[in-house]
Design a protein around this motif. Structure first.
Motif, mmCIF file in Angstrom:
data_model
loop_
_atom_site.group_PDB
_atom_site.id
_atom_site.type_symbol
_atom_site.label_atom_id
_atom_site.label_comp_id
_atom_site.label_asym_id
_atom_site.label_seq_id
_atom_site.Cartn_x
_atom_site.Cartn_y
_atom_site.Cartn_z
ATOM 1 N N UNK A 130 9.072 10.312 17.246
ATOM 2 C CA UNK A 130 9.182 9.178 16.342
ATOM 3 C C UNK A 130 8.573 9.519 14.989
ATOM 4 N N UNK A 131 8.974 8.756 13.996
ATOM 5 C CA UNK A 131 8.397 8.843 12.664
ATOM 6 C C UNK A 131 8.501 7.445 12.066
ATOM 7 N N UNK A 132 8.396 7.347 10.759
ATOM 8 C CA UNK A 132 8.478 6.016 10.173
ATOM 9 C C UNK A 132 8.110 6.016 8.709
ATOM 10 N N UNK A 133 7.737 4.840 8.232
ATOM 11 C CA UNK A 133 7.362 4.649 6.836
ATOM 12 C C UNK A 133 6.023 3.935 6.782
ATOM 13 N N UNK A 134 5.146 4.433 5.921
ATOM 14 C CA UNK A 134 3.891 3.748 5.624
ATOM 15 C C UNK A 134 3.896 3.319 4.165
ATOM 16 N N UNK A 147 -3.552 2.234 4.561
ATOM 17 C CA UNK A 147 -2.171 1.825 4.827
ATOM 18 C C UNK A 147 -2.071 0.309 4.948
ATOM 19 N N UNK A 148 -1.119 -0.258 4.243
ATOM 20 C CA UNK A 148 -0.886 -1.707 4.271
ATOM 21 C C UNK A 148 0.068 -2.103 5.393
ATOM 22 N N UNK A 189 -5.660 -0.718 5.875
ATOM 23 C CA UNK A 189 -6.444 -0.080 6.936
ATOM 24 C C UNK A 189 -6.642 1.399 6.618
ATOM 25 N N UNK A 190 -7.897 1.872 6.592
ATOM 26 C CA UNK A 190 -8.136 3.295 6.351
ATOM 27 C C UNK A 190 -7.429 4.147 7.400
#
Length: 299
Positions: A130-134, A147-148, A189-190
């Protein structure tokens, strides 16, 4: 919101369109300067510049943002936030601090995994499931900011970087609109200290296929480098790009052509499903093989 948009490649265009469609005011677009391209080496605008101009937006393309004049011009925009998507220039602290809500980056990985230049390629090449977007609040470090929001995508077993790129671009575009809509209620979040990896820029020396590697690694390399830079092998003296593949049955000496476009590796075999000869267009395996005879073994 009053937004400065900062991006350069095709990946960034979807986010720009989504912000405009959502009704935000894009007060300026920053992109990399036009570069020489094509046989004539004429200057070509980046995909973001071309799209922004088509939308009637002001485009700026400074070579650097380190000098006081460029920083003053940026600050004078009085933006609520800057949205940054694969822009390609280092943002000094004065730029990061100028908008009311700072600078938000759309990053195509699940941070802290794959910080850096080539997160989509590296995720496939490493065999990530998996991957994604931050959406990240930018700070001076390389993709180190808090990260929001996060969005997750599963990586298909035969998916290429090009295909995943398009899905992540669409996800990032939708996600930045949602993030801005609820920005005041979000807590950044850090990033955890564990699990940090770096997606270094793809080097052309990585692109030649080593058939002695296990099939699973060959398959990941081919899919991870498709369409750019393009994994390649030499066949009958011709440099052939391998653009799509899948794991298959069979075994033999590494590089041995089993049948069709199935090739034995150090362990197992891969089937090439799309390829491209030098000076030719990409073709599916059946079309490719119709005019090209493979040797008994590829070295």
């Amino acid at each position: 919101m009053r937004i400065v948009f900062m991006g350069t490649p095709e990946f960034s265009v979807s986010a720009l369109d989504a912000l405009v469609e959502a009704g935000h005011e894009i007060c300026a677009v920053y992109s990399q300067p036009p570069r020489p391209a094509g046989r004539g080496k004429k200057l070509r605008a980046s995909p973001v510049q071309a799209r922004a101009e088509a939308l009637g937006l002001e485009v700026r393309y400074p070579v650097s943002l380190k000098d006081a004049k460029a920083q003053a011009e940026f600050s004078a925009l009085n933006a609520d936030v800057a949205v940054v998507v694969a822009y390609g220039l280092l943002l000094p602290q004065a730029i990061l601090d100028a908008p009311v809500h700072g600078c938000l980056n759309i990053h195509a990985s699940l941070l802290p995994r794959w910080r850096g230049a080539a997160p989509i390629h590296r995720a496939i090449m490493a065999g990530d499931a998996e991957t994604g977007v931050c959406i990240m609040q930018m700070e001076a470090g390389l993709d180190t900011g808090p990260v929001l929001t996060r969005g997750v995508l599963q990586i298909g077993t035969t998916e290429t970087t090009g295909e995943l790129h398009d899905r992540l671009a669409a996800l990032g575009a939708a996600q930045i609109v949602e993030t801005l809509a609820s920005l005041d209620g979000l807590k950044a979040e850090p990033q955890p200290e564990d699990g940090v990896t770096y997606a270094s820029k793809i080097d052309k020396t990585e692109a030649r296929v080593d058939w002695s590697m296990p099939a699973i690694e060959v398959d990941r390399l081919i899919r991870g480098l498709s369409p750019f830079l393009g994994a390649w092998t030499e066949i009958n003296g011709d440099r052939v790009k391998l653009l799509a593949s899948r794991l298959t049955y069979g075994s033999g000496a590494h590089g041995e052509v089993l049948d069709g476009f199935r090739i034995a590796c150090g362990d197992g075999a891969v089937e090439i499903t799309r390829a491209q000869r030098s000076g030719k267009k990409p073709a599916d395996a059946e079309t490719f093989l119709a005019g090209f005879i493979l040797p008994e073994r590829i070295t």
